[in-house]
Design an enzyme around this catalytic site. Structure first.
Site, mmCIF file in Angstrom:
data_model
loop_
_atom_site.group_PDB
_atom_site.id
_atom_site.type_symbol
_atom_site.label_atom_id
_atom_site.label_comp_id
_atom_site.label_asym_id
_atom_site.label_seq_id
_atom_site.Cartn_x
_atom_site.Cartn_y
_atom_site.Cartn_z
ATOM 1 N N LYS A 146 92.615 89.654 81.516
ATOM 2 C CA LYS A 146 91.908 91.004 82.295
ATOM 3 C C LYS A 146 90.328 91.130 82.231
ATOM 4 O O LYS A 146 90.167 91.280 83.823
ATOM 5 C CB LYS A 146 92.669 92.423 81.853
ATOM 6 C CG LYS A 146 94.020 92.353 81.249
ATOM 7 C CD LYS A 146 94.549 92.477 79.604
ATOM 8 C CE LYS A 146 95.730 92.531 80.126
ATOM 9 N NZ LYS A 146 97.055 92.368 80.944
ATOM 10 N N TRP A 176 101.987 98.062 73.406
ATOM 11 C CA TRP A 176 101.412 97.033 72.437
ATOM 12 C C TRP A 176 101.156 96.838 71.282
ATOM 13 O O TRP A 176 101.504 96.714 70.909
ATOM 14 C CB TRP A 176 99.888 96.151 73.310
ATOM 15 C CG TRP A 176 100.509 95.855 74.965
ATOM 16 C CD1 TRP A 176 100.228 96.573 76.083
ATOM 17 C CD2 TRP A 176 100.898 94.687 75.273
ATOM 18 N NE1 TRP A 176 100.985 96.319 77.265
ATOM 19 C CE2 TRP A 176 101.405 94.925 76.696
ATOM 20 C CE3 TRP A 176 101.324 93.846 74.206
ATOM 21 C CZ2 TRP A 176 101.953 93.999 77.238
ATOM 22 C CZ3 TRP A 176 101.817 92.464 74.883
ATOM 23 C CH2 TRP A 176 102.262 92.686 76.396
ATOM 24 N N ASP A 186 92.458 95.897 69.074
ATOM 25 C CA ASP A 186 93.376 94.977 70.252
ATOM 26 C C ASP A 186 92.589 95.193 71.674
ATOM 27 O O ASP A 186 93.125 96.446 72.341
ATOM 28 C CB ASP A 186 94.833 94.890 70.547
ATOM 29 C CG ASP A 186 95.306 94.438 71.888
ATOM 30 O OD1 ASP A 186 94.598 93.688 72.403
ATOM 31 O OD2 ASP A 186 96.795 93.941 72.379
#
Lengths: 361, 361
Positions: B196, B102, B172
């Site tokens: 999530k 990511w 993030d």
């Protein structure tokens, strides 16, 4: 309270059958033991559902194979920017038709990315009529022509798809997509925020002629590039899975109702009933829009005395008629009559209006 | 089927109590006679709920008044682009720490908008450890420092917030926000896709120090500008109302569970149990990550013989343990242990793993 008749301009009424289905399978979708919201978008169950939703939409709108269908995020407002980012090159201009609040917004959000030519505007007429087609100053070298087939605030709607020649026609159909049959072949790009005729907010549908996918030349992140979304089947990143699922349920509901021809007839009947009631009220209620440009989806109307606005809103809500307050830009009332609003709702509204006028003479 | 234990990496398990509440009021929210999805985001009911959700989040994370909270769309991936668009001026550079899949994506999506300086990378180490803080080549003139506190695919997590001096720190936190207490004051910007630890996909949460809102100087549409979203209380356009509502229910659930200190302890216990089971399996199961960098949220593990992967997946699913398949980049299995996954789920997984090892010796 039981369900009310919901005339919200958006987020708007959803079909009760769709809501009940979503409710019944909320904690256990397809016997998976988990909600649809708890599924990986890369899992077989979700991918199968997503593909079926696209297939059902293609069947409803008879979308040709040379148009891609994207399920995106960010609302139509983000598309106001992404459209020029993707369809216009550096230095290009695009033609925009200004027919109301949303056209004007599309223009203002596009200006950082393209030279906007306002080819026609109804602003001087208070957006109560459409700019006559013969007055449009179209540029044959324009990257595209953008227009807004239905304007929710001013309550105007194009009765037909305008002829613009070879330049790709781009339409913000947020408020009237799926409300009647549409010849998608006439468009380079059609887009629509979901929250009126498709599903919940947070999802935007985009139908684009595939040859236009190749136009995006300027540097930008992949997340803004239609070609990348198309290549990834709208799963370049995690999509709005709940929105996609509810859109799919809505498409199935539309197919079961007889498709867009049936919806078109039903929407025509609903709008005709309400406009007839307004026009037949002897001036008690008024709609200021040119009859040739009146929207089937959003019907703004005023009372002959604005002092009656507050009691009208209070009594209508008590009668189970929700969200009739007009937009502040035009005042008065507004009834939005999207697909999920049945004829019975309009009948109830019309009966209430008649009764209100009698009581408040 | 009844509910299963769901180890999906995202969209992930949601608290059952939240789902049941959403189900029970799906067709009639707050006695309005309509779904929360059918309400105008400008209506009093929705605005009150939205403000309460923000207040609850501020209470959970102790967010100081000089940080704004935004509820946006487009996922964290879109933020990979919007962050440099908003925080970097023309010609600026920004420092990025590359700790996994990511981080690398954030870097690649940022490059059209900022000069990226990869200040540290764990790529050569297969992303099995974190780049040691003392190796970071930070530039004191950088517009910001970006890092990814938890990497879902490689299963690495920063145990602490790194010290980076005066340059704004951007994180993030899609996969570990709300999983333990956090000192928001140490960050210029924290962002997280909802799917999530917060709610359904299609919503992204952004917490930004207000002085950074003024940085965005380059031409862009308003929809991309954090300052405009902040000024409009995240209602610059129609937000993802369903996502916002479910996030609010999740925040209430977290408060009722004792807040982030309680969640932090619970998440620590869950991860410790699973890692102990892996490490104590005599090599039957393996996790390759440096113990100091192991993620509490995502636990990838392999079986000693990859021929056992298929039976492991088949039998675990039959045992009501969902979505254990690992990401193709690392293979094997992965168990994601977000807030909504209870200790009982991990106990069931550990018991299954022990039993499987016995049976498949």
């Amino acid at each position: 309270m039981s369900r009310v008749w919901n005339f919200s301009a958006g987020p708007a009424a959803l079909p009760l059958a769709v809501l009940e289905r979503a409710r019944d399978e909320l904690t256990d979708w397809q016997g998976s033991g988990a909600s649809v919201m708890e599924q990986s978008h890369r899992g077989k169950r979700f991918i199968t559902m997503a593909a079926q939703a696209e297939a059902d939409l293609r069947a409803l709108l008879d979308i040709p194979a040379d148009h891609a269908v994207l399920f995106l995020q960010g609302g139509a407002t983000q598309q106001f920017a992404q459209i020029p980012m993707n369809l216009a090159g550096e230095g290009d201009s695009a033609d925009y038709i200004d027919s109301g609040h949303w056209s004007a917004k599309a223009i203002s959000e596009a200006t950082p990315y393209v030279k906007v030519n306002v080819a026609a505007s109804a602003k001087a007429a208070g957006y109560r009529q459409l700019p006559p087609r013969e007055s449009w100053q179209l540029d044959p070298r324009a990257a595209y022509v953008h227009y807004t087939p239905n304007e929710t605030i001013h309550g105007v709607e194009f009765p037909d798809v305008p002829e613009v020649g070879e330049v790709p026609l781009v339409a913000d159909m947020s408020s009237n997509i799926l409300s009647a049959p549409l010849d998608v072949r006439r468009f380079g790009l059609v887009y629509a925020g979901a929250q009126k005729n498709i599903g919940p907010s947070g999802l935007v549908l985009l139908i684009i002629r595939r040859d236009l996918l190749q136009r995006a030349g300027r540097p930008m992140a992949r997340i803004f590039r239609y070609a990348d979304h198309a290549a990834a089947d709208s799963m370049l990143n995690t999509p709005n899975t709940w929105g996609w699922y509810l859109a799919g349920l809505t498409f199935q509901w539309l197919l079961a109702k007889g498709g867009l021809a049936a919806m078109g007839a039903a929407n025509r009947a609903k709008a005709d009933l309400l406009y007839a009631s307004i026009d037949g009220s002897g001036g008690y209620y008024r709609n200021p829009v040119d009859p040739a440009a009146r929207s089937r989806m959003n019907v703004p109307f005023t009372l002959h005395d604005s002092a009656l606005d507050a009691p009208f809103l209070q009594e209508s809500e008590a009668a189970g008629l929700l969200a009739l307050k007009g937009h502040k830009a035009v005042g008065g009332m507004r009834a939005s009559l999207y697909n999920a609003v049945p004829l019975e709702a309009v009948e109830a509204l019309v009966a209430f209006m008649r009764d209100f006028a009698t009581r408040h003479g």
